[in-house]
Every structure is written in structure tokens, then in C-alpha cells.
Scaffold this motif. Structure first.
Motif, PDB file in Angstrom:
ATOM      1  N   SER A  83       0.824  -1.201   0.000  1.00 60.36           N
ATOM      2  CA  SER A  83       0.000   0.000   0.000  1.00 60.36           C
ATOM      3  C   SER A  83       0.860   1.254   0.000  1.00 60.36           C
ATOM      4  O   SER A  83       2.033   1.218   0.365  1.00 60.36           O
ATOM      5  CB  SER A  83      -0.932   0.081   1.226  1.00 60.36           C
ATOM      6  OG  SER A  83      -1.807  -1.005   1.263  1.00 60.36           O
ATOM      7  N   ASN A  84       0.246   2.381  -0.397  1.00 60.79           N
ATOM      8  CA  ASN A  84       0.798   3.717  -0.202  1.00 60.79           C
ATOM      9  C   ASN A  84      -0.168   4.512   0.665  1.00 60.79           C
ATOM     10  O   ASN A  84      -1.374   4.269   0.648  1.00 60.79           O
ATOM     11  CB  ASN A  84       0.937   4.476  -1.520  1.00 60.79           C
ATOM     12  CG  ASN A  84       1.818   3.766  -2.525  1.00 60.79           C
ATOM     13  OD1 ASN A  84       2.864   3.248  -2.185  1.00 60.79           O
ATOM     14  ND2 ASN A  84       1.382   3.755  -3.781  1.00 60.79           N
ATOM     15  N   ALA A  85       0.353   5.488   1.371  1.00 63.91           N
ATOM     16  CA  ALA A  85      -0.514   6.363   2.161  1.00 63.91           C
ATOM     17  C   ALA A  85       0.163   7.699   2.395  1.00 63.91           C
ATOM     18  O   ALA A  85       1.367   7.753   2.662  1.00 63.91           O
ATOM     19  CB  ALA A  85      -0.858   5.721   3.502  1.00 63.91           C
ATOM     20  N   TYR A  86      -0.623   8.773   2.265  1.00 66.75           N
ATOM     21  CA  TYR A  86      -0.227  10.113   2.689  1.00 66.75           C
ATOM     22  C   TYR A  86      -1.261  10.599   3.699  1.00 66.75           C
ATOM     23  O   TYR A  86      -2.466  10.529   3.444  1.00 66.75           O
ATOM     24  CB  TYR A  86      -0.260  11.121   1.536  1.00 66.75           C
ATOM     25  CG  TYR A  86       0.781  11.010   0.463  1.00 66.75           C
ATOM     26  CD1 TYR A  86       1.901  10.190   0.573  1.00 66.75           C
ATOM     27  CD2 TYR A  86       0.639  11.767  -0.705  1.00 66.75           C
ATOM     28  CE1 TYR A  86       2.835  10.128  -0.436  1.00 66.75           C
ATOM     29  CE2 TYR A  86       1.578  11.718  -1.725  1.00 66.75           C
ATOM     30  CZ  TYR A  86       2.678  10.891  -1.585  1.00 66.75           C
ATOM     31  OH  TYR A  86       3.607  10.834  -2.596  1.00 66.75           O
ATOM     32  N   ALA A  87      -0.808  11.112   4.829  1.00 67.82           N
ATOM     33  CA  ALA A  87      -1.663  11.878   5.721  1.00 67.82           C
ATOM     34  C   ALA A  87      -1.080  13.284   5.761  1.00 67.82           C
ATOM     35  O   ALA A  87       0.073  13.477   6.160  1.00 67.82           O
ATOM     36  CB  ALA A  87      -1.710  11.269   7.120  1.00 67.82           C
ATOM     37  N   LEU A  88      -1.842  14.258   5.298  1.00 67.95           N
ATOM     38  CA  LEU A  88      -1.350  15.621   5.093  1.00 67.95           C
ATOM     39  C   LEU A  88      -1.998  16.561   6.092  1.00 67.95           C
ATOM     40  O   LEU A  88      -3.227  16.580   6.238  1.00 67.95           O
ATOM     41  CB  LEU A  88      -1.662  16.079   3.665  1.00 67.95           C
ATOM     42  CG  LEU A  88      -1.142  15.151   2.551  1.00 67.95           C
ATOM     43  CD1 LEU A  88      -1.748  15.535   1.207  1.00 67.95           C
ATOM     44  CD2 LEU A  88       0.378  15.193   2.491  1.00 67.95           C
ATOM     45  N   GLY A  89      -1.172  17.359   6.765  1.00 72.12           N
ATOM     46  CA  GLY A  89      -1.669  18.279   7.767  1.00 72.12           C
ATOM     47  C   GLY A  89      -1.796  19.704   7.256  1.00 72.12           C
ATOM     48  O   GLY A  89      -1.519  20.013   6.095  1.00 72.12           O
ATOM     49  N   ARG A  90      -2.176  20.589   8.140  1.00 74.04           N
ATOM     50  CA  ARG A  90      -2.476  21.966   7.755  1.00 74.04           C
ATOM     51  C   ARG A  90      -1.276  22.701   7.170  1.00 74.04           C
ATOM     52  O   ARG A  90      -1.434  23.636   6.395  1.00 74.04           O
ATOM     53  CB  ARG A  90      -3.016  22.728   8.962  1.00 74.04           C
ATOM     54  CG  ARG A  90      -2.096  22.745  10.176  1.00 74.04           C
ATOM     55  CD  ARG A  90      -2.728  23.478  11.353  1.00 74.04           C
ATOM     56  NE  ARG A  90      -1.875  23.412  12.535  1.00 74.04           N
ATOM     57  CZ  ARG A  90      -1.915  22.427  13.423  1.00 74.04           C
ATOM     58  NH1 ARG A  90      -2.769  21.436  13.255  1.00 74.04           N
ATOM     59  NH2 ARG A  90      -1.099  22.435  14.466  1.00 74.04           N
ATOM     60  N   GLU A  91      -0.059  22.277   7.511  1.00 69.10           N
ATOM     61  CA  GLU A  91       1.120  22.940   6.961  1.00 69.10           C
ATOM     62  C   GLU A  91       1.463  22.451   5.555  1.00 69.10           C
ATOM     63  O   GLU A  91       2.321  23.051   4.896  1.00 69.10           O
ATOM     64  CB  GLU A  91       2.318  22.715   7.888  1.00 69.10           C
ATOM     65  CG  GLU A  91       2.166  23.370   9.256  1.00 69.10           C
ATOM     66  CD  GLU A  91       3.344  23.075  10.175  1.00 69.10           C
ATOM     67  OE1 GLU A  91       4.302  22.411   9.712  1.00 69.10           O
ATOM     68  OE2 GLU A  91       3.302  23.495  11.348  1.00 69.10           O
ATOM     69  N   ALA A  92       0.811  21.415   5.088  1.00 59.83           N
ATOM     70  CA  ALA A  92       1.097  20.872   3.753  1.00 59.83           C
ATOM     71  C   ALA A  92      -0.029  21.089   2.764  1.00 59.83           C
ATOM     72  O   ALA A  92       0.138  20.812   1.577  1.00 59.83           O
ATOM     73  CB  ALA A  92       1.388  19.376   3.854  1.00 59.83           C
ATOM     74  N   GLN A 146       8.207  17.614  -3.995  1.00 58.36           N
ATOM     75  CA  GLN A 146       7.981  18.468  -5.161  1.00 58.36           C
ATOM     76  C   GLN A 146       6.661  19.227  -5.061  1.00 58.36           C
ATOM     77  O   GLN A 146       6.572  20.370  -5.507  1.00 58.36           O
ATOM     78  CB  GLN A 146       8.020  17.635  -6.437  1.00 58.36           C
ATOM     79  CG  GLN A 146       9.412  17.145  -6.812  1.00 58.36           C
ATOM     80  CD  GLN A 146       9.495  16.703  -8.260  1.00 58.36           C
ATOM     81  OE1 GLN A 146       8.731  17.146  -9.109  1.00 58.36           O
ATOM     82  NE2 GLN A 146      10.442  15.828  -8.539  1.00 58.36           N
ATOM     83  N   ARG A 147       5.646  18.589  -4.475  1.00 55.88           N
ATOM     84  CA  ARG A 147       4.368  19.306  -4.330  1.00 55.88           C
ATOM     85  C   ARG A 147       4.490  20.429  -3.305  1.00 55.88           C
ATOM     86  O   ARG A 147       3.929  21.511  -3.472  1.00 55.88           O
ATOM     87  CB  ARG A 147       3.271  18.304  -3.901  1.00 55.88           C
ATOM     88  CG  ARG A 147       1.884  18.949  -3.743  1.00 55.88           C
ATOM     89  CD  ARG A 147       1.169  19.149  -5.075  1.00 55.88           C
ATOM     90  NE  ARG A 147       1.815  20.026  -6.017  1.00 55.88           N
ATOM     91  CZ  ARG A 147       1.607  21.344  -6.141  1.00 55.88           C
ATOM     92  NH1 ARG A 147       0.766  21.946  -5.319  1.00 55.88           N
ATOM     93  NH2 ARG A 147       2.212  22.035  -7.056  1.00 55.88           N
ATOM     94  N   LEU A 148       5.238  20.192  -2.239  1.00 57.31           N
ATOM     95  CA  LEU A 148       5.385  21.233  -1.225  1.00 57.31           C
ATOM     96  C   LEU A 148       6.265  22.377  -1.700  1.00 57.31           C
ATOM     97  O   LEU A 148       6.130  23.506  -1.218  1.00 57.31           O
ATOM     98  CB  LEU A 148       5.955  20.625   0.069  1.00 57.31           C
ATOM     99  CG  LEU A 148       5.060  19.591   0.766  1.00 57.31           C
ATOM    100  CD1 LEU A 148       5.687  19.138   2.073  1.00 57.31           C
ATOM    101  CD2 LEU A 148       3.658  20.140   1.007  1.00 57.31           C
TER     102      LEU A 148
END
Length: 783
Positions: free
Chosen positions: A222-231, A523-525
Motif C-alpha cells: 500500500s501507499n498512504a499520505y496523511a497531510l496536515g495543515r502545513e502541507a 515536489q508538491r510542497l
């Protein structure tokens, strides 16, 4: 010697194959008059939204809806879990286990031994949180009743799916079937990987064999991203779920939305036959899982009493092995049936394996998930959590995750990573002191001393497992991520290092899928990916996740171009000279992606995979491949090493020459695309393999055929879900890559597969207004 694949996907069975017999399975659950009530509303692509006033009714609606779409898969899997495949399909045919298929006889012996051990009866007799709680029990009973109602209404002869219409092996399911399915899911990374070795433990012809390190399983990932308010651009929590599970059989995800007003409102993916959401979101929390690197079992080397093959020593005292007599009904080629009885052996640690059994020693399997059903309550509690604090409380209460990491985000913009899974309590000191084998990839402990039994933690729910305080955990306001690597670089800004080795390694080489996933975030950030201003939005999260990058090409193609300029004619592995100029031109013009129309992507794959193949010497011997990386791995630079091609390594030109020769010999175009070479049924599938460094990876079975096709895709991205948790509610995009129904006659058999093929997603409907706004809404009310 057990394969790395089994170890990494290692999870449960073992310490409970002792011999008390389980009573006969209960009769199929039936709905008492007025006991269950549920509404099933379906929106686009057949996605069911099920609502009820209580958990029993919710399970009832879910079981009915699932049976409408996938009854044949569950009916077949129920036979597997009961150990009855040989009765209907013969002993030699392969089982329907999508992760680790074995012969029907081996499968039946294994599953009947689990029944005979009494483990399920003992777990169900325990109060929560050690055994299932009342809500989960009601879900299971309702699910069985709903499934059986659909079968009763339709009749076996009237089933729409030709795969099981009119078959004598189709019948009602029982609550025992559902509980056994959950128990088997928990053991997926452990005992289930040893079915053959357990089922053959009494067969003397296995005595001299060692555990098979070359055993292959279709390992979920699997892949997973958990992104917070700073991202994120909006300052909200976001999540990407991308489980890589089988595309066929009982380990597929079913997409569902479950609601009990004021109690539960959760949408996501639920593995076949399980009445709760495993990966999903509610109004304020989204979570997913990736397969953990922690070990789920240990092997114990038993010291046998001389001349007594079934007696072993512990602390100098002899202990007789337990015996199980397992009988399986087998149908022969002429339709006659007979009974095959097998004797299995158990130890204080768990089942004794057929492999590695000699006159002086034997190997026993201790599975940390052998008697674990706590994850069922844990998933139900996570689905009801209102924030990450609530999710953590659920995990600390039940401590039941069987073989997965947890990644989550909430509406407040916080993120969370944890290996809150069940891990054998083996400290580094104990592993070093008790190690009884010289295989660094497999933990074999000394079974002749009780000093090597698993330890205890004060905060653990039971002896023998690590408690929450020892688990790798990380909370961030920017992001956490995982692609099945160990926890070390969950966020490179805050490396995790302080955990026992049994949870995973640190400062070791990352695979290419992990590296490309981290690079995509970076790269997205920074805004360097060409998708606009820095920071994630729901749109850029979707586009990032399905960009079809191939990291191996990005790292190696510049050096390959240099080799092409220097050597337009290269030497194949057998010494033949091959002109590679057209192939080099094709790879130079290739877009470096794995889209449907990426011309040259398959040529690259065959070249790259060829770098890993052993070569034959003229005398017939094998030359193992040596590293062809130009810059080796450096733990101080784990995200950028290894890289480059060692052009002096003869494997490099040989791999390209071999690939070109194969294409030419079979009149295949060098520009062969993924859309031409890989399919699922009648639908072309984009993407590339994990080895190549593809993020949303797929895997097609077998080698590239002479006609330019791989066998059908069987594993890879399965339930893609991108969620943004806004103050006004969740915004979700999903795609179920193999679609909702396994029934070839269903309109939802391949509709989402076609979406996935074209790179499109489904807009989620979560609120009541969103559901009612669907113009084709259908409703079935069950009473």
C-alpha cells in the motif's frame, strides 16, 4: 529458512493449534420477525449507502447488498474456511486463496485444524476488549442474516452470476464463517503463509526439508499520505489511501457507506466478508493502512529427545507434542468421495512445521495473531472517532491491528502515524541471546529454554506483545507517509529510530516506490512538480497520486543514453551482438511515465527487470547479478542513493540487448505501451511495477508473452481514496480499480475499472443532501 516475502508480509496463526475440538458450526443466522431493518440506497457505480437504527440492522443491510454483488466469491470462500474444497473440487486443484493459493487438500487440512483447535470458540467466549464486543457481534449476526436473505429470495438456481448459479456447493453462510474469515484475515501475514508446512507436519517424507525461502505469495502492500495543515493549501487535513491488494478473490475491497444516525457515519473500503470499514473516513477523520514491516511470528527450534521424534525438551524436561487428527472428505475424478485423515503436531509455541524436521530438531511456529479478533472492534471504534485523539484511544484500547501501519488525518489539520499493530515481544537483547538460526532474514529462537518465551509490557493488553509505549509513532502538522517501508523515514524531517528491531530496520536502503512517494511530496510542497502553487489541494493530490512516474527511468535513463551513444551494438547474455540504436531512440523519446499510451514503457520494464536476472555461464553455471548502481546506498543520503548505472558492468548492455532481441524475435514494436501489454479482462490498465519505482503500482502475472501481452493484472492499487476534511464536511474522490462486483453479468463488473484506465475518479457522496441529489438513486428497504 523462510522467504523474505513471507517474513515481511508476516502476520499471524500459531500458538493456538492445540487440540480441544470445536463444536459443530451453528445453523445459519435467521432474521426474527421484525428483528432487523435497513435501507440500501445506491448511487453511481452501484455504491451502496446503508443505514439502520442499530448495528444488527446495519449488518443486515450490508450482508444483503454485498450478496447482490459478490455472493459467488463469498460462497466459494466459505468452503475454503470450512475445509471443504476437496469434497467439491478435488484434492489437487488449487484453492481460491488470492494471497497464497495451495492445493485444496493442504488448504482443507489447515483450515480444519484451525476449527479443531477450538481457538475461535475460546476467543468468542472472552469479553471485550479481548473478545468481540456486543456491537461487532450484532454486525456479524445481521450480516449473515442479510446475506442469507438475498440467497433465499433469489435461490441458487436463480443467481445472476454464472460462476456459481445452480452449483451444489452454494448455500447459506454462518456466523462461524464470518468469524473465521476475520480470524484468517488477522493471520494473513503469519500462519496463513505456512498452510502447507502446517498441513504436512505429520508426513515423514518432509523430514529432511528446510523451510522454503523461495516461497512466493501475492503480498499485499500500500501507499498512504496523511497531510496536515502545513502541507495543504486550505489548511485542512487530507488523506490519500492507496492499498495494493489482490484484484481477484476474497481479499478485494468492497466500497460501502455505513450509517447509524447519531452513532456511526463512515464511508470507505471493506474487505470481502467483513462487516466493517477498514480504510475510510467519517465527517472529521480519515485513515488508511499500509502493510507493516514488523514481524508477526517467530519460529522456535525444538530440541528433540533422542529416539523420540514427537517429544522435545524445555529447560531439560521432556514435553510430548500435541496431536491433531484432521479428516478431510475428498472427491476423486469419478465423483466418488473418501476420507483422508492427517495427523498434525503442535507444541507449547504453536504448530510444528513439516519443514526443518530432522532426527534431532523440529521447527514450531508462534503466531502473535493466532487468537486475535480485537481489530474488528478497533475498526468499528476508529470509524466513530471524531478526531485523532479518539482514533488513538481506540487503538490503545483494543491493540488489535494485525499487520498494518495506521496513517490518519483530522479536520483540525493534524496527522498521525503508528505501528499500532500486534508484534511479538522480542527485545533486541533477547533476539541476540536466543537466536537459533543463522538466517538474518528469519527470526528462529531457541525453543529448548523458557527464557526465550516472548516477554511482557505493563501497558500491553495481553502478555507476549509490545504495548503502545514501545510502538513507533509520529504526530505532525505537515505530513506522515508510508509505502510499506519500515517506520524510519515516515517523515524525513523527524526520522523514527527508537524502536526494537522486530518492528523494522533503520538507516537501510529504501525501495524505489518509497523514494518516489517521498519525492512526490517534496515536489508538491515546493511547487516544482508543474502542478501549480506549492501545497496540496484535492485536485493536486489526485494528480500527484496517479502521475505514473517511473523513478528507475528518472535515475538511470541519462546513463543509458550515454551507453547507447558509446555502444550502438551491445552484447547479449549469450554473446550475440545486437544493434540497439532503434531501441535507444525509443527510450529517449519515451515520456518516462507508465500511462496507457507511453511508447517505450514496456521496453524499459523488460530492460530494467533484466538487470536483476541471474546470467548463465557457458558451462551452464549461474552468475548472480552484482550491483549495477553507479552510486551505492549511503545512509546519510537515503533519498538520493543509490543512483546511476555502472556502465562498466556487463549486465547493463546485456539486459538491453536481451530485451531488444526478445522484441525482434516476436515482431513486437519497441514502442509497445502499457495499454497494449497489460489488461484486466477487456480493459487496458496503465501503470508499472513496484520494482521500477512506480507509486500506484500494478502487477501483471508472468513474463511478457510472445504476443506482447502479460497475463491479467492481479495485484496493485485497489481502492484509491483522496479525502479533504473541510469545516463544511468531507470532500472525497475514490476509484475501486476492479469495480464493485465480481459478477461478470453485473453493470458494475468493470465500470470503475474503465474509469481507472482513463485516470478518472468518482466524486464521493457522504452527506444526506449529496446522496439524495443523485438522479439515478435507488432504494431497497429491508424489513
Amino acid at each position: 529458512m523462510i522467504s523474505t516475502c513471507v517474513r515481511r508480509l508476516a502476520a499471524p496463526l500459531a500458538a493456538a493449534l492445540t487440540a480441544s475440538l470445536l463444536v459443530a458450526a451453528p445453523a445459519p443466522a435467521r432474521a426474527a420477525e421484525g428483528r432487523y431493518a435497513a435501507d440500501i440506497r445506491r448511487t453511481e457505480y452501484g455504491i451502496p449507502h446503508i443505514s439502520a437504527k442499530d448495528h444488527g440492522g446495519l449488518g443486515y443491510g450490508y450482508g444483503y447488498a454485498f450478496a447482490e454483488d459478490n455472493l459467488c466469491v463469498m460462497a466459494s470462500w466459505a468452503l475454503t474456511l470450512r475445509g471443504e474444497r476437496s469434497r467439491h473440487f478435488g484434492a489437487e486443484a488449487m484453492s481460491d486463496d488470492a494471497v497464497d493459493p495451495v492445493s485444496n487438500l493442504a488448504s482443507d487440512v489447515y483450515h480444519k485444524s484451525v476449527h479443531a483447535s477450538g481457538v475461535l470458540r475460546r476467543v468468542l467466549a472472552r469479553p471485550a476488549p479481548h473478545g468481540p464486543g456486543a456491537e461487532v457481534r450484532a454486525l456479524v449476526d445481521g450480516y449473515v442474516a442479510g446475506f442469507n436473505r438475498y440467497l433465499s429470495e433469489t435461490g441458487v438456481a436463480g443467481l445472476p452470476d454464472p460462476a456459481c448459479r445452480g452449483k451444489d456447493w452454494v448455500g447459506p453462510i454462518t456466523a462461524t464463517d464470518v468469524w473465521m474469515n476475520l480470524l484468517d484475515l488477522g493471520r494473513l501475514a503469519g500462519s496463513s503463509s505456512f498452510k502447507e508446512a502446517i498441513a504436512a507436519s505429520g508426513q515423514e517424507e518432509e523430514e529432511t526439508k528446510q523451510p522454503d525461502r523461495k516461497k512466493k505469495v501475492s503480498a499485499p502492500g500500500s501507499n498512504a499520505y496523511a497531510l496536515g495543515r502545513e502541507a495543504t493549501r486550505g489548511g485542512h487535513g487530507m488523506l490519500l489511501a492507496d492499498p495494493h491488494f489482490p484484484w481477484n478473490g476474497s481479499r478485494r475491497f468492497y466500497q460501502v457507506h455505513l450509517t447509524i444516525p447519531g452513532v456511526l457515519d463512515v464511508s470507505g473500503g471493506s474487505l470481502y466478508g467483513t462487516p466493517m470499514v477498514q480504510i475510510g473516513h467519517n465527517a472529521s477523520v480519515a485513515w488508511t493502512h499500509t502493510v507493516s514491516h514488523a514481524q508477526r511470528f517467530t519460529l522456535y527450534r525444538l530440541k528433540l529427545v533422542p529416539g523420540r521424534r514427537t517429544t522435545y525438551l524445555v529447560d531439560g524436561r521432556p514435553e510430548p507434542m500435541g496431536r491433531q487428527e484432521v479428516s478431510v472428505t475428498v472427491r476423486d475424478a469419478w465423483g466418488a468421495t473418501n476420507t483422508v485423515t492427517t495427523t498434525l503436531y503442535t507444541s507449547r509455541y504453536g504448530p510444528v512445521l513439516a519443514t526443518g524436521w530432522t532426527e534431532g530438531t523440529a521447527i514450531a511456529l508462534a503466531d502473535v495473531n493466532a487468537a486475535n479478533l480485537r481489530f474488528a472492534d478497533e475498526w468499528l471504534a476508529i470509524g466513530a472517532a471524531r478526531d485523532l485523539a479518539g482514533l488513538r484511544r481506540a487503538q490503545d484500547t483494543y491493540q488489535g491491528m494485525p499487520f498494518v501501519y495506521t496513517l490518519a488525518a483530522d479536520a483540525g489539520g493534524e496527522t498521525y502515524f503508528a505501528d499500532a499493530s500486534v508484534v511479538p515481544h522480542v527485545t533486541d537483547e533477547q533476539a541476540d541471546r536466543c537466536r537459533a538460526g543463522d538466517d538474518p532474514e528469519t527470526l528462529i529462537l531457541d525453543g529448548s529454554t523458557s527464557a526465550c518465551l516472548w516477554g511482557e509490557d505493563a501497558d500491553a493488553i495481553e502478555p507476549g506483545v509490545f504495548g503502545p509505549a514501545a510502538q513507533p509513532r509520529l504526530a505532525r502538522a505537515d505530513y506522515v507517509t508510508n509505502a510499506n517501508a519500515d517506520p524510519w523515514l515516515t517523515n524525513p524531517e523527524a526520522p523514527l529510530t527508537d524502536y526494537p528491531r522486530i518492528f523494522g530496520d533503520t538507516r537501510t536502503q529504501r525501495d524505489l516506490r518509497t523514494r518516489v512517494g517521498l519525492d512526490m511530496i517534496a515536489q508538491r510542497l515546493s511547487g516544482d512538480d508543474g502542478l501549480g502553487a506549492p501545497g496540496f489541494t484535492l485536485d493536486t493530490l489526485q494528480r500527484t497520486a496517479t502521475g505514473k512516474r517511473n523513478l528507475s527511468a528518472e535515475l538511470l535513463r541519462p546513463d543509458l543514453r550515454a551507453l547507447c551513444r558509446a555502444k550502438p551494438v551491445m552484447t547479449a547474455s549469450d554473446g550475440e551482438k545486437v544493434d540497439v540504436r532503434r531501441a535507444c531512440a525509443t527510450l529517449t523519446a519515451w515520456d518516462g511515465r507508465a500511462r496507457l499510451d507511453s511508447r517505450g514503457a514496456i521496453l524499459w520494464r523488460e530492460f530494467f527487470l533484466g538487470l536483476h536476472r541471474p546470467r548463465r555461464r557457458p558451462d551452464g553455471g549461474v552468475i548472480p547479478p552484482r550491483s549495477w548502481w553507479k552510486v551505492p546506498f549511503d545512509p546519510e543520503h537515503p533519498l538520493t542513493t543509490p543512483r546511476g548505472l555502472d556502465l562498466a558492468n556487463p549486465v547493463v548492455p546485456a539486459a538491453l540487448a536481451d530485451a531488444v532481441r526478445f522484441f525482434r524475435a516476436n515482431d513486437l514494436p519497441l514502442t509497445l505501451t502499457p495499454g497494449q501489454a497489460q489488461w484486466y479482462g477487456a480493459v487496458p490498465v496503465p501503470g508499472c511495477t513496484e520494482a521500477e519505482g512506480c507509486f500506484d503500482r500494478i502487477r501483471a502475472r508472468g513474463a511478457l508473452g510472445e504476443e506482447g501481452r502479460y497475463e491479467d493484472v492481479d495485484t496493485g492499487s485497489s481502492f484509491l481514496m483522496a479525502v479533504e476534511l473541510t469545516p463544511s464536511g468531507p470532500r472525497a474522490r475514490t476509484v475501486l480499480t476492479y469495480s464493485l462486483s465480481a459478477d461478470s453479468t453485473s453493470p458494475h463488473h468493470a465500470d470503475q475499472t474503465e474509469l481507472f484506465s482513463r485516470g478518472r475518479w468518482v466524486t464521493g457522496r457522504f452527506t444526506e443532501a449529496e446522496i439524495r441529489a443523485y438522479p439515478g438513486l435507488t432504494t431497497v428497504s429491508l424489513r
